[in-house]
Design an enzyme around this catalytic site. Structure first.
Site, short mmCIF file in Angstrom:
data_model
loop_
_atom_site.label_atom_id
_atom_site.label_comp_id
_atom_site.label_asym_id
_atom_site.label_seq_id
_atom_site.Cartn_x
_atom_site.Cartn_y
_atom_site.Cartn_z
NE ARG A 1 56.69 15.80 -1.22
CZ ARG A 1 57.47 16.85 -1.02
NH1 ARG A 1 57.02 18.07 -1.25
NH2 ARG A 1 58.71 16.71 -0.61
CB SER B 1 56.95 18.88 2.42
OG SER B 1 57.13 17.66 3.14
NE ARG C 1 64.25 12.89 -3.44
CZ ARG C 1 63.29 13.66 -2.96
NH1 ARG C 1 63.34 14.97 -3.13
NH2 ARG C 1 62.27 13.14 -2.29
CB SER D 1 59.60 12.83 -4.20
OG SER D 1 58.44 13.32 -3.59
CG ASP E 1 54.49 13.18 -4.74
OD1 ASP E 1 53.56 12.42 -4.40
OD2 ASP E 1 55.60 13.14 -4.21
CE LYS F 1 60.80 7.12 -1.33
NZ LYS F 1 59.66 7.94 -0.83
CG ASP G 1 56.89 9.18 -4.28
OD1 ASP G 1 56.52 10.36 -4.38
OD2 ASP G 1 57.46 8.73 -3.26
CB THR H 1 64.72 13.67 4.70
OG1 THR H 1 64.34 14.46 3.56
CG2 THR H 1 65.46 14.53 5.70
#
Length: 510
Positions: free
Chosen positions: A307, A391, A47, A144, A302, A154, A304, A43
């Site tokens: 969040r 999240s 990674r 992330s 976080d 991404k 990047d 999603t």
């Protein structure tokens, strides 16, 4: 049960060896016969870890070449915005990506500093607004909040949000073909040639994003009340942004930790004994939580910055679900420029309290599968005013009801917490207490567990009949869903690599 080190300063033995990790990135070759060492888009992109053979130079060369070929076939001829976070693998991966982008003649706009994910989304949307040709897209090099040993990559198409599976499936398949061919077919320049290429340009992402913030958050209210604010970038890409925001808008905002260090040695250890820059974790955020009484509102991001983590004197670190409910309640009663028909978007694992807030305000709720990609079209056309997932990722519209970002934006969610406090005189923790007094108290648990590729394949084929239990967490199971109520899409979805099993349960007491 939490690890004995949870919430404590990271000991030296947990710190990565940056030189060894970088060497592994360049020297280790993925095994094309091992599915765990191939490109796998979840999603939030691909990674992996250089030392595991799942995030190495050949992976990034192959993925970038696949993106170049995809955008050529799709007729995407505008600039590509390139950004990275502060993870150790992000620096060499950005270099590799630039070499291939330049080798394919792609115009690249980048900045010689760290760039948050939402800033890339904002740049794409700003460039493409009102255009039908020469559209821009972007790449963000980031895993992330994952541990320091990890890397991530991404791709955001011209809509500015995470690429959907119709795009990532094509990119993933082509990238893995290139890996199996040992890189044959990849065009690239040397790094020095790529840096000096006429197609590579510097772009001031920082200035453009910060200057536009008054169109999405009421910074005047925050400035006028002289709130004391604390920001912890957790060693991430938002560090320069918080300093610039404080200076440009004359906010009483302290960056409590301005350090960037690819080992993230300043972090406290997360629940499982790993260093993880998760701003929704009370263990990772332990240092900021200790300072809760020093600020009227404090917040973290976080690496990047997609969040958010909200810390208030009244509640400490807020559960992301709790803050999402408060944010929605506030926005829908204070954004007069938003259409009354605009929907609230939530992922199906987000709190039922959000459903109750929507019903209380007589607003339509749209519940979708996990993944922010499901909010992209709605935020783009204004049919969604808010999109959020449990999240700690969310975004919302500008004050005038137009699109801000189509990717998660932890910076504006943090600033919104300050706006709420400035405008109402109560911090988000106090608002949450009032909400639950009226609508009931939710009790929420999330469990993550590792899964093998074989188990992941079984999960994708799961049917309601396979669930034989009649109760979950002591409560009767009243419905078994394989499709999201809001859009009918499969709720099994695509899991991030490494794959995980996921369970959620929530109860509400009135």
């Amino acid at each position: 049960m939490a690890h004995p080190l949870a919430g404590k300063p990271a000991p030296p033995e947990l710190l990565i060896d940056v030189d060894r990790l970088t060497a592994a990135y360049y020297e280790k070759q993925p095994d094309s016969q091992n599915p765990e060492q191939l490109v796998a888009f979840g999603t939030s992109g691909h990674r992996g870890a250089p030392e595991d053979g799942s995030f190495n130079e050949l992976h990034i060369r192959a993925v970038t070449q696949a993106i170049c070929e995809y955008r050529a076939k799709a007729g995407i001829t505008g600039p590509l915005f390139l950004g990275k976070d502060t993870h150790a693998a992000s620096v060499p991966a950005e270099r590799t990506a630039l070499e291939v982008l330049a080798g394919n003649g792609v115009q690249v706009l980048m900045q010689d500093r760290f760039t948050p994910t939402p800033v890339i989304s904002h740049a794409i949307i700003t460039h493409n607004r009102g255009k039908s040709s020469r559209l821009a897209d972007g790449i963000v090099v980031t895993p992330s909040h994952n541990p320091p040993r990890d890397g991530g990559f991404k791709y955001n198409p011209p809509h500015g949000g995470p690429a959907d599976s119709d795009v990532t499936d094509v990119i993933q398949a082509r990238a893995n073909d290139l890996i199996k061919a040992k890189g044959n077919g990849i065009k690239r320049l040397s790094f020095e040639a790529a840096r000096s290429a006429s197609t590579t340009k510097q772009h001031d992402f920082l200035a453009a994003y910060v200057a536009d913030l008054p169109h999405v958050v009421d910074l005047d209210a925050i400035q006028a009340t002289r709130l004391t604010l604390g920001a912890d970038p957790l060693g991430g890409a938002s560090v320069d942004y918080w300093e610039r925001i404080a200076d440009d808008y004359e906010l009483d905002l302290t960056v409590v930790n301005p350090k960037t260090d690819p080992t993230f040695s300043f972090m406290s250890v997360d629940h499982d004994g790993k260093i993880r820059m998760d701003c929704s974790s009370p263990y990772a955020m332990a240092k900021l939580v200790e300072m809760r009484s020093s600020y009227q509102v404090a917040f973290g991001n976080d690496p990047d910055s997609d969040r958010h983590g909200i810390v208030t004197p009244s509640a400490g670190l807020m559960n992301p679900n709790h803050y999402l409910a408060v944010a929605i309640q506030y926005l829908l009663t204070h954004r007069k420029g938003w259409k009354k028909t605009a929907k609230i978007g939530k992922t199906l694992v987000s709190s039922l309290l959000i459903d109750r807030v929507a019903k209380d305000l007589s607003r339509e709720l749209c519940e979708v599968p996990v993944g922010f990609k499901w909010f992209v079209s709605g935020l783009s056309d204004g049919s969604f005013c808010f999109g959020g997932e449990e999240s700690a990722g969310a975004s919302f519209l500008r004050l005038d009801g137009s699109v801000w970002t189509t990717d998660k934006d932890g910076i504006i969610l943090n600033l919104l917490a300050a706006e709420i406090t400035a405008v109402t005189g109560q911090d988000p923790g106090q608002h949450y207490a009032e909400l639950t007094a009226r609508l009931g108290v939710p009790h929420y648990t999330r469990i993550d567990a590792p899964a093998t590729p074989a188990e992941k394949a079984k999960l994708k084929k799961l049917s309601p009949s396979a669930v034989t239990a009649s109760e979950l967490a002591g409560e009767p199971i009243v419905q078994k869903l394989t499709e999201a109520p809001g859009n009918g899409a499969s709720i099994i979805g695509r899991l991030n690599s490494p794959p995980t099993k996921f369970w959620q349960t929530e109860q509400s007491a009135n």
